[in-house]
Design an enzyme around this catalytic site. Sequence first.
Site, short mmCIF file in Angstrom:
data_model
loop_
_atom_site.label_atom_id
_atom_site.label_comp_id
_atom_site.label_asym_id
_atom_site.label_seq_id
_atom_site.Cartn_x
_atom_site.Cartn_y
_atom_site.Cartn_z
N SER A 52 24.97 3.15 -27.84
CA SER A 52 24.35 1.75 -27.27
C SER A 52 23.22 1.46 -28.15
CB SER A 52 24.26 1.71 -26.01
OG SER A 52 25.62 1.64 -25.30
N ASP A 64 26.19 -7.66 -23.53
CA ASP A 64 25.80 -6.43 -22.69
C ASP A 64 25.82 -6.87 -21.18
OD1 ASP A 64 24.09 -3.96 -22.16
OD2 ASP A 64 24.63 -3.96 -24.18
N HIS A 110 20.12 -1.85 -18.79
CA HIS A 110 20.69 -1.40 -19.97
C HIS A 110 20.73 -2.52 -21.15
CE1 HIS A 110 24.04 -0.63 -22.97
NE2 HIS A 110 23.93 0.58 -22.52
#
Length: 463
Positions: free
Chosen positions: A348, A100, A130
């Site tokens: 996600s 990621d 994120h």
Amino acid sequence: MTSRSAVRAAAVAMVVLLTATVTNVPAASAIAPPTVDPGSVPPDAPPGSEQPMRQSNECAHTVAAAEPDVSLPNPGFAMLNITTAWQYSTGRGVSVALIDTGVTPSPRLPVVAGGDYITGGDGLTDCDAHGTIVASLITAAPVPAPGAPDGVAGVAPDATLISIRQSSRAYEPHYRGGADGAALKKAGTVATLARAIVHAANSGAAVINVSVTACVSAADPLDQRAIGAAVWYAATVKDAVIVAAAGNANEDGCAQNPAADPTTARGLRDWTRVRTVSSPSWFSDYVLSVGAVDTTGAPIATSLAGPWVGVAAPGVGIVGLSPQNGTPVNAYPPARPGESSVPFWGTSFSAAYVSGVAALVRAKFPALSAHQVINRILHTAHHPPGGVDNQVGYGVVDPVAALTFNVPAGDVVAPGAFTRILTPLPPPPPPDRRAHTVAVAFAGSIAGSVLLGALIARARRAR
């Protein structure tokens, strides 16, 4: 870059796409499920960038907005009944690799350094806010009683998390240009994703979460031999469960795929209507692709559909730990004064839930292969009316059922692992050099005879 622009970038970073898709995507293109070539597995090496990178955006920040209430259990957490699942497994002894934007560790989110394909660091920096939120859904520790309660907890809090930073909206190549310059506007490519998957598998990860998606036109799906071979290697050779986000429609020009037509001969999993390919999800023999639903179980319209989608999980109402200070957060700040904050949402985070479930199953059933773990998750999901469709696959995951139902183990590897592998051609036979050898030997014997005769004649003359 101004802070206002940075906030916009932060909102976009919620779902990180590795390569921009072509905005003028044609109508549905007839494609077939992809094949893989095991000979194209990229070599493993210490993580590092393909070229020098520079930071082009400010790091993203996160906030705690009013909804969802960060002091209450995560809505998706309650929907999946995770606390009951903990009676059977907490993921202890299982390693989960997260590919990621990096993860910033905190006391409730311990992380093992796995490397960095952006700056060559250790993977323990999250400038995009994120990866840390995704990681929170997988392994964050709940607040121990009698501490102040909050809604943050990972599905598999006793699993070990390995962070590999592979993409970032905050960085870009220092030198841009060339034929593929448009695809290199931001850090992270299909090539580095393939390398990261191989590296994660070689690091001993039993589960690999890929919440970054390469979304490309089906009319021109690029050269994906390396990433196809990488997921084949990780799933079959290293026995890792690969969980990937299906992708979000309308992000970076990612066009939604048309709904499958159940009246056709091809039925609900029709590949001929695909217009946008989601990678690595479309390598569905080796990857469990996850779509997004709301907290009622209804599909989210922006969750990218496709015949590769395996299951679904909540993609809204997300609560995680801030990469700045480790406190509960649920949104990015407003882009402009007077506007609302931007909540975390997307596939996600759906993938993170399912990676946590995979870790629970691997801990409870250590004898199952990666493919058998996926089989158990698919067969215990809450199936849609048609049994399966391109939005939610086999349905919303059910962690308790996956841990308790009597499900036949199934095949050790996917049947497609045999039928879709392109067997490399055998090496050509060595050239037949027998005639050449005989000729050389004959010429040598003649030369030897001539030389011997000359020596004898010379000796006679000498006498």
